[in-house]
Design an enzyme around this catalytic site. Sequence first.
Site, PDB file in Angstrom:
ATOM      1  CB  SER A  16      -0.981   0.009   1.177  1.00 60.24           C
ATOM      2  OG  SER A  16      -0.328   0.190   2.401  1.00 60.24           O
ATOM      3  NE  ARG A  94      15.389 -11.975   4.742  1.00 54.59           N
ATOM      4  CZ  ARG A  94      15.350 -13.040   5.541  1.00 54.59           C
ATOM      5  NH1 ARG A  94      14.201 -13.444   6.047  1.00 54.59           N
ATOM      6  NH2 ARG A  94      16.451 -13.685   5.834  1.00 54.59           N
ATOM      7  CB  ILE A  95      18.076  -7.285   8.907  1.00 50.67           C
ATOM      8  CG1 ILE A  95      16.879  -7.117   9.841  1.00 50.67           C
ATOM      9  CG2 ILE A  95      19.267  -6.457   9.387  1.00 50.67           C
ATOM     10  CD1 ILE A  95      17.107  -7.658  11.233  1.00 50.67           C
ATOM     11  CG  ASN A 110      12.154   1.211   6.850  1.00 48.66           C
ATOM     12  OD1 ASN A 110      11.435   0.594   6.058  1.00 48.66           O
ATOM     13  ND2 ASN A 110      12.137   0.969   8.151  1.00 48.66           N
ATOM     14  CG  HIS A 112       9.062   1.489  12.333  1.00 52.36           C
ATOM     15  ND1 HIS A 112       9.337   0.133  12.238  1.00 52.36           N
ATOM     16  CD2 HIS A 112       8.631   1.686  13.604  1.00 52.36           C
ATOM     17  CE1 HIS A 112       9.083  -0.449  13.394  1.00 52.36           C
ATOM     18  NE2 HIS A 112       8.657   0.467  14.242  1.00 52.36           N
TER      19      HIS A 112
HETATM   20  C1  GRF Z   1       3.715  -0.502   6.829  1.00 47.68           C
HETATM   21  O1  GRF Z   1       2.965  -0.368   8.000  1.00 47.68           O
HETATM   22  C2  GRF Z   1       5.111   0.005   7.001  1.00 47.68           C
HETATM   23  O2  GRF Z   1       5.207   1.082   7.894  1.00 47.68           O
HETATM   24  C3  GRF Z   1       5.817  -1.198   7.597  1.00 47.68           C
HETATM   25  O3  GRF Z   1       5.265  -2.296   6.937  1.00 47.68           O
HETATM   26  C4  GRF Z   1       3.951  -1.968   6.481  1.00 47.68           C
HETATM   27  C5  GRF Z   1       3.933  -2.197   5.001  1.00 47.68           C
HETATM   28  O4  GRF Z   1       2.653  -2.042   4.470  1.00 47.68           O
HETATM   29  N1  GRF Z   1       7.250  -1.073   7.453  1.00 47.68           N
HETATM   30  P1  GRF Z   1       2.445  -1.974   2.904  1.00 47.68           P
HETATM   31  O5  GRF Z   1       3.076  -3.233   2.324  1.00 47.68           O
HETATM   32  O6  GRF Z   1       3.118  -0.735   2.410  1.00 47.68           O
HETATM   33  O7  GRF Z   1       0.967  -1.947   2.712  1.00 47.68           O
END
Ligand code: GRF
Length: 204
Positions: A16, A94-95, A110, A112
């Site tokens: 998304s 993945r890290i 990234n 989060h």
């Molecule tokens: C999101 O909540 C993002 O913050 C986290 O993983 C989720 C990914 O959602 N890192 P999407 O695949 O972008 O819908």
Amino acid sequence: MTKRKRTAVLISGRGSNLAALIAASRDPSYPAEIVLVISNVETAEGLKVAAAANIPAMTISHKSFASREAFDGAIDAALTDANIDIICEAGFMRIHSDGFVRKWQGRMLNIHPSLLPAFKGIRVHQQVLDAGVRVSGCTVHFVVPELDSGPIIAQAAVPVFPTDTVETLQNRVLAEEHRLYPAALKQLAEGRVVIREGKVVFLG
Ligand code: GRF
């Protein structure tokens, strides 16, 4: 306008945020274009998002490689082949190896789903509900070797209600993610954010 920054999005699932980045980059005046999607999971829904938008996408499975370094080497080769300027991780589970992160540091973002540095790692919304905090949100940061710890570019806050479930909280946070990530990528692509001495500095 200067050349739009060639951006790759790394995913593992739903996609998304990928969709939000693609939508933003449809505007020709947006300074980044999404030109490559890499998933480490063949069945990731996000690959369908990429296909629907006619964006080249590939699966590079971590399971095909003996080490983290070899997996990252394959990703790096694909990024280099596509002349990528910026990487956006969007639910990529993945890290990375230190070498990969060092190479791309300052050019890799990234997102989060918490207000970092609170609630790093996985099962973030459950952690938030378990802690009983009244505010949560999302963070866009530069990627550094330590997980969910890079210099922060942007954050957005949402309320946490006593009646929230993981799903209702996730949906409220996701709506903010979809607004925040394109805004942060825009700043990076315009060269308006850099890392200096471990912190984000905003230029002009
Ligand atoms: C999101 O909540 C993002 O913050 C986290 O993983 C989720 C990914 O959602 N890192 P999407 O695949 O972008 O819908």
